[in-house]
Design an enzyme around this catalytic site. Sequence first.
Site, short mmCIF file in Angstrom:
data_model
loop_
_atom_site.label_atom_id
_atom_site.label_comp_id
_atom_site.label_asym_id
_atom_site.label_seq_id
_atom_site.Cartn_x
_atom_site.Cartn_y
_atom_site.Cartn_z
CG HIS A 22 -1.88 1.08 1.32
ND1 HIS A 22 -1.92 1.98 2.36
CD2 HIS A 22 -2.89 1.43 0.48
CE1 HIS A 22 -2.91 2.83 2.17
NE2 HIS A 22 -3.51 2.51 1.04
CD GLU A 49 -3.15 1.76 -3.10
OE1 GLU A 49 -4.12 2.48 -3.37
OE2 GLU A 49 -2.18 2.16 -2.42
CG ASP A 51 -3.38 6.64 -3.79
OD1 ASP A 51 -4.46 6.04 -3.66
OD2 ASP A 51 -2.44 6.53 -2.98
CG HIS A 64 -3.97 9.17 -0.66
ND1 HIS A 64 -4.63 10.03 0.18
CD2 HIS A 64 -4.79 8.08 -0.81
CE1 HIS A 64 -5.78 9.50 0.55
NE2 HIS A 64 -5.91 8.31 -0.04
#
Length: 270
Positions: A22, A49, A51, A64
């Site tokens: 993450h 993962e 963003d 993010h």
Amino acid sequence: MTLPFFANPDAAGNQLPIAMAHRGFSLEGLENSKAAFRAAVDLGYRYLETDVHTTSDGVLLLFHDDTLERVTDGRGKVSELTAAEVARVNIGGREPVPTFDELVPELPGIRLNLDVKDWSSVNSTAAAIERHRVHDRVLVTSFSDRRRRAVLKLLSRPVAASAGVTSIALFTCLGPLLPGPAFRWLMRRVLSGVHALQVPARRGGIEVVTPGFVRRAHGLGLAVHVWTINDPAEMRRLLDLGVDGLVTDRGDLLKEILVERGGWPPGPPA
């Protein structure tokens, strides 16, 4: 689940659970930095993962928040700043904010779970995937089903995709209520073009990931990825339920558990 993104075999060709780092791996809070991504890859992670947000001049960032304040030494809204302005700030005062164009060539073979955070990133995300020809290496997701579909429409080839909040809410709430045939008929239409359900284990007192949830997802050929799981006992519980992947901040702990269960992939990423 037959798309190349999901292929995560052991030496015998059996599918393993997907371990997803993450925002990379950093116990120092350097999320979505090159240092965090490299640290996850050094641990052996094949899936990251992250963003995406886009600067005012169209550069796709791996970041993010919609503003800089929480994790950098800068200020301002990302969409209102140029790439040159963002390049002058650092995550945790140490690490520059990476761009998609920088990271992809540096980590060949690594697969990216891309959470498209805003509408200004629809065109830039699709353009970046096309430019680098990484259709087999990305999964596109967004809390917004409309935003995810907008990205997919711009691509020349299919990519893996995860459902948004509305679709997942329908799947979660209607699954225990509707007869199986009616539920499957409806969900095939609601989840058209979707290959995974990426969900929290629970939300607002509701247990989302139950044996029935996993069974219904698998019955429709959908992978179940659960975020963001940092507790070892919860990792083991969810793996025992048969989920297909876990997203974690504690890449070190998840790796230990998967190694002890024989669920860690051999060799470097393809």
